[in-house]
Scaffold this motif. Structure first.
Motif, PDB file in Angstrom:
ATOM      1  N   LEU A   1     -35.686  58.028 -62.834  1.00  0.00           N
ATOM      2  CA  LEU A   1     -34.396  57.586 -63.357  1.00  0.00           C
ATOM      3  C   LEU A   1     -33.468  58.767 -63.634  1.00  0.00           C
ATOM      4  O   LEU A   1     -32.268  58.715 -63.349  1.00  0.00           O
ATOM      5  N   ARG A   2     -34.029  59.836 -64.184  1.00  0.00           N
ATOM      6  CA  ARG A   2     -33.218  61.034 -64.420  1.00  0.00           C
ATOM      7  C   ARG A   2     -32.704  61.597 -63.096  1.00  0.00           C
ATOM      8  O   ARG A   2     -31.543  62.027 -62.989  1.00  0.00           O
ATOM      9  N   THR A   3     -33.576  61.616 -62.101  1.00  0.00           N
ATOM     10  CA  THR A   3     -33.201  62.129 -60.786  1.00  0.00           C
ATOM     11  C   THR A   3     -32.120  61.260 -60.152  1.00  0.00           C
ATOM     12  O   THR A   3     -31.167  61.767 -59.546  1.00  0.00           O
ATOM     13  N   PHE A   4     -32.255  59.938 -60.287  1.00  0.00           N
ATOM     14  CA  PHE A   4     -31.247  59.016 -59.748  1.00  0.00           C
ATOM     15  C   PHE A   4     -29.878  59.299 -60.367  1.00  0.00           C
ATOM     16  O   PHE A   4     -28.861  59.356 -59.666  1.00  0.00           O
ATOM     17  N   VAL A   5     -29.840  59.480 -61.691  1.00  0.00           N
ATOM     18  CA  VAL A   5     -28.575  59.769 -62.377  1.00  0.00           C
ATOM     19  C   VAL A   5     -28.013  61.114 -61.914  1.00  0.00           C
ATOM     20  O   VAL A   5     -26.806  61.232 -61.647  1.00  0.00           O
TER      21      VAL A   5
ATOM     22  N   ARG B   1     -35.428  72.262 -65.915  1.00  0.00           N
ATOM     23  CA  ARG B   1     -35.894  72.499 -67.278  1.00  0.00           C
ATOM     24  C   ARG B   1     -35.764  71.264 -68.168  1.00  0.00           C
ATOM     25  O   ARG B   1     -36.292  71.242 -69.282  1.00  0.00           O
ATOM     26  N   HIS B   2     -35.063  70.258 -67.671  1.00  0.00           N
ATOM     27  CA  HIS B   2     -34.936  69.009 -68.420  1.00  0.00           C
ATOM     28  C   HIS B   2     -35.548  67.855 -67.640  1.00  0.00           C
ATOM     29  O   HIS B   2     -35.060  66.732 -67.696  1.00  0.00           O
ATOM     30  N   ARG B   3     -36.626  68.157 -66.915  1.00  0.00           N
ATOM     31  CA  ARG B   3     -37.436  67.154 -66.215  1.00  0.00           C
ATOM     32  C   ARG B   3     -36.609  66.285 -65.280  1.00  0.00           C
ATOM     33  O   ARG B   3     -36.713  65.053 -65.270  1.00  0.00           O
ATOM     34  N   THR B   4     -35.755  66.942 -64.499  1.00  0.00           N
ATOM     35  CA  THR B   4     -34.880  66.256 -63.557  1.00  0.00           C
ATOM     36  C   THR B   4     -34.841  67.060 -62.261  1.00  0.00           C
ATOM     37  O   THR B   4     -34.997  68.279 -62.278  1.00  0.00           O
ATOM     38  N   SER B   5     -34.638  66.379 -61.140  1.00  0.00           N
ATOM     39  CA  SER B   5     -34.492  67.093 -59.876  1.00  0.00           C
ATOM     40  C   SER B   5     -33.352  66.467 -59.092  1.00  0.00           C
ATOM     41  O   SER B   5     -32.702  65.531 -59.572  1.00  0.00           O
ATOM     42  N   LEU B   6     -33.129  66.965 -57.887  1.00  0.00           N
ATOM     43  CA  LEU B   6     -32.164  66.360 -56.979  1.00  0.00           C
ATOM     44  C   LEU B   6     -32.865  65.660 -55.832  1.00  0.00           C
ATOM     45  O   LEU B   6     -32.304  65.461 -54.765  1.00  0.00           O
ATOM     46  N   GLY B   7     -34.131  65.290 -56.074  1.00  0.00           N
ATOM     47  CA  GLY B   7     -34.865  64.399 -55.177  1.00  0.00           C
ATOM     48  C   GLY B   7     -35.078  64.935 -53.781  1.00  0.00           C
ATOM     49  O   GLY B   7     -35.189  66.136 -53.546  1.00  0.00           O
ATOM     50  N   GLY B   8     -35.158  63.991 -52.833  1.00  0.00           N
ATOM     51  CA  GLY B   8     -35.174  64.327 -51.428  1.00  0.00           C
ATOM     52  C   GLY B   8     -36.469  64.864 -50.864  1.00  0.00           C
ATOM     53  O   GLY B   8     -37.565  64.404 -51.186  1.00  0.00           O
TER      54      GLY B   8
END
Length: 205
Positions: A84-88, A131-138
């Motif tokens: 969800l974080r990555t989606f946002v 660092r905030h448990r998010t990525s740009l996916g892919g």
């Protein structure tokens, strides 16, 4: 990115929101440098940039669309919260990259500067997201999934896909654009490699 590389200490919600906004703004500004100089990067962002140049459709549209198939793998590999974080984050980069085209105008930006500064901005933005448990996916998620399921080395999968993007770019873009893109990719990865190490960063709440 591996799950064990992600920070264990949770941040407060407002810290996550601030990091996500700033991180995606930095990435979007880096993309703006790249689109102005007609440069590429790796992974799904590189695909989106290449399709932007070939079709005239905006980077944001392509970046959001290309990442859609990877969310299922992200849920299986990383869990719902990370996905969800990555989606946002992907949605914000897609939006901000389109808006930044109108917010920032470049009269003249040397290609070398655009490559290094654009790569640096994207690297810093991605570092904030990591660092905030998010990525740009892919492609990174796909590479990790194939490693888990089929034993393929994630690094080799990522390298192979990026090499294909580069080869396609060589047929569509001038050689100097590709060369500057390689320099920008080195800058981006150098920033992440020097700063994103397990145990180095501790989130303080």
């Amino acid at each position: 990115m591996r799950m064990e590389d992600l920070p264990k200490d949770p941040h407060k919600p407002y810290e996550d929101i601030m990091a996500m906004l700033l991180g995606t703004l930095f990435v979007a500004l880096g993309v703006t440098f790249y689109t102005h100089a007609v440069l590429l990067t790796g992974s799904t962002a590189g695909m989106a940039l290449l399709l932007n140049y070939l079709t005239g459709w905006g980077f944001g549209v392509w970046f959001f669309a290309i990442n859609l198939p990877f969310y299922y793998l992200a849920i299986k590999r990383m869990g719902w919260s990370f996905t969800l974080r990555t989606f946002v984050a992907i949605g914000l980069v897609s939006l901000f990259s389109e808006l930044t085209q109108g917010w920032v105008e470049f009269a003249n930006v040397p290609s070398l500067y655009a490559a290094l500064m654009g790569g640096a901005l994207m690297g810093i933005g991605m570092l904030m997201l990591f660092r905030h448990r998010t990525s740009l996916g892919g492609i990174n998620i796909l590479a990790l999934y194939l490693q888990d399921k089929h034993g393929l080395r994630a690094g080799y999968v990522q390298l192979g896909i990026d090499a294909v993007i580069l080869l396609v770019a060589l047929t569509q873009l001038p050689l100097d654009r590709v060369g500057y893109s390689v320099l920008g990719a080195l800058m981006l990865n150098l920033i992440i490699a020097l700063n994103h190490k397990p145990g180095r960063y501790i989130g303080v709440s």
